[in-house]
Each structure stands twice: as C-alpha cells, then as structure tokens.
Design a protein around this motif. Sequence first.
Motif, mmCIF file in Angstrom:
data_model
loop_
_atom_site.group_PDB
_atom_site.id
_atom_site.type_symbol
_atom_site.label_atom_id
_atom_site.label_comp_id
_atom_site.label_asym_id
_atom_site.label_seq_id
_atom_site.Cartn_x
_atom_site.Cartn_y
_atom_site.Cartn_z
ATOM 1 N N ALA A 105 -5.297 3.349 -1.880
ATOM 2 C CA ALA A 105 -5.547 4.369 -2.900
ATOM 3 C C ALA A 105 -6.144 5.625 -2.272
ATOM 4 O O ALA A 105 -5.784 6.753 -2.639
ATOM 5 N N ILE A 106 -7.054 5.447 -1.334
ATOM 6 C CA ILE A 106 -7.640 6.593 -0.632
ATOM 7 C C ILE A 106 -6.545 7.360 0.109
ATOM 8 O O ILE A 106 -6.485 8.590 0.059
ATOM 9 N N THR A 107 -5.673 6.641 0.794
ATOM 10 C CA THR A 107 -4.565 7.261 1.509
ATOM 11 C C THR A 107 -3.651 8.028 0.561
ATOM 12 O O THR A 107 -3.093 9.076 0.922
ATOM 13 N N ALA A 108 -3.528 7.528 -0.669
ATOM 14 C CA ALA A 108 -2.687 8.185 -1.677
ATOM 15 C C ALA A 108 -3.387 9.361 -2.338
ATOM 16 O O ALA A 108 -2.808 10.025 -3.201
ATOM 17 N N GLY A 109 -4.642 9.623 -1.951
ATOM 18 C CA GLY A 109 -5.361 10.779 -2.478
ATOM 19 C C GLY A 109 -6.258 10.484 -3.662
ATOM 20 O O GLY A 109 -6.765 11.413 -4.305
ATOM 21 N N PRO B 188 0.791 -1.239 0.000
ATOM 22 C CA PRO B 188 0.000 0.000 0.000
ATOM 23 C C PRO B 188 0.821 1.286 0.000
ATOM 24 O O PRO B 188 0.259 2.349 0.293
ATOM 25 N N ASP B 189 2.108 1.245 -0.305
ATOM 26 C CA ASP B 189 2.925 2.460 -0.300
ATOM 27 C C ASP B 189 2.330 3.488 -1.266
ATOM 28 O O ASP B 189 2.098 3.177 -2.445
ATOM 29 N N HIS C 260 -12.289 -1.487 7.488
ATOM 30 C CA HIS C 260 -11.630 -0.272 7.952
ATOM 31 C C HIS C 260 -12.644 0.806 8.309
ATOM 32 O O HIS C 260 -13.812 0.737 7.917
ATOM 33 N N ASP C 261 -12.176 1.841 9.012
ATOM 34 C CA ASP C 261 -13.051 2.947 9.388
ATOM 35 C C ASP C 261 -13.385 3.825 8.190
ATOM 36 O O ASP C 261 -14.528 4.271 8.040
ATOM 37 N N THR C 262 -12.380 4.118 7.357
ATOM 38 C CA THR C 262 -12.596 4.957 6.173
ATOM 39 C C THR C 262 -13.158 4.096 5.047
ATOM 40 O O THR C 262 -12.509 3.145 4.610
ATOM 41 N N PRO C 263 -14.361 4.404 4.557
ATOM 42 C CA PRO C 263 -14.978 3.551 3.534
ATOM 43 C C PRO C 263 -14.463 3.885 2.140
ATOM 44 O O PRO C 263 -13.941 4.974 1.891
ATOM 45 N N PRO C 264 -14.597 2.948 1.191
ATOM 46 C CA PRO C 264 -14.276 3.256 -0.203
ATOM 47 C C PRO C 264 -15.321 4.206 -0.777
ATOM 48 O O PRO C 264 -16.412 4.364 -0.214
#
Length: 243
Positions: free
Chosen positions: A196-200, A163-164, A215-219
Amino acid sequence: MSAAAIDISRIRAVSLDLDDTLWPIWPTITRAEAVLLQWLTDHAPATAALFSDTTALRAIRNQMVSLRPDLQHNLSALRRESIRLALTQAGDDAALAEPAFEVFFAERQRVDLFDDAHATLAFLSQRYPVVAVSNGNADVHRVGIGHYFRASISAQDFGVPKPDPRIFHAAASTLGVAPHEVLHVGDDATLDALAAITAGMQAVWLNTAQKAWPHDTPPHATVTSLTELCRLLDGPAALSDKR
C-alpha cells in the motif's frame, strides 16, 4: 501503537484486507476442507480414499500452484482444478469438480469474525467509504458484512493480486479518491502494508502476533488489534465527515 507518522486529516477512504484481518483464515479453510472430504466420501469414494485427509487435499491444492502458475491470483480456480486433478488421479468423474468446489466454497464463506470486527467495521463505515481489497475468495455479502463496504475488489476478479499497485489504485478509483487519500489496513507486512505504501497510500499494519517489521520502509502505524485501530483513528481529525 504509534500514530506519529500517520496523517489522519488526509484520509478520505479506507481499504481493508479480509483474511486474517477480519477473521482467522486457517480454521475456516481447515473446516471447509473437512466438509469437502466428507462430500467426496459420499460422492467420489475413490478420491476420498486416495486423499484420505485434509493434509492430502491441501497438498494437491499446493501442487496446482506449480502446475498452473497462471491461476495464482485466482484461489477459486486453483481449488477447483486441484479437486479436478484429485478426481482424475483416483479415476472418478472429473465433472464432479464443480459441485465439490461449490460445497467447499460455501463452507469457506462461514468465517468466525474477530470479536471486535463488527464494531470496527461499523466505526470505519460511519466515517469513511470502505473497500475490501483481498487476494482471497471471500465474498463479503455471503460472509454477512457487505453492508459495511462500498465495494469489494478481489485479485481473482481484478486479474492481478497484491502487492501489485494496480489493485490498490483500482480500490481508490472505485471510491473516487486519489491513492494518497486512502488508508489501507491489513495483516500482511509485505502484501498489505508495504504494498500500500508503494502504491502511494498510508498503511496501518495489523500485527496481532507482534512480529518484528521485516522491511526498511516502516508502516505509518502499527496496531495489535482492530480495536486499537479505532482508537488510533478516533481523534478530532477523524470525527469530521470525510465522505
């Protein structure tokens, strides 16, 4: 399927995972390991006797992950070195690792695409530039789908895996767009969607098994098939030329 959170008008490019997104990976690996075992039976019988089934071959490959953590992003190198270790343990010529791996790798490229994969790739590539982003070692050209892609980025070539965020940013850069203009699609909740969300980026989770989101943050959206992905994107905002 929900499109409530996704902004289709923002999409200028699409990045796609490969294994388990466009084809099921484990039938492919199982078949490739069987072909490898047959090759070893013919060319390195002591190794074939010591590692007499595909489960044993997979076990020594998994052992190599612990022995060579520096190769975790390079599945080809891990497999090649695991074959070399098996040959060495059996007393066969370690140089056979190279041709043995090539036999395995050729079979690994013989994937059975999901029934809707070609139609989905055609749909996406007609609307957006598409880039493959994978931690695996599939070659989109050898698989026979290279014509759908503008580029393909693998962890083993790039040097870091999902996930980098850097591998996602490289995908965006390759297509000449900003990360927030990319929609990433993949089957892994952590390595694809959340990463991908973390990458913006915006992210669609391909959840064929209909698992609970972990996870807490949804797609931005969840689909259960590639066909559903096309339906999600086939709106007025998706039909204009974004390339």
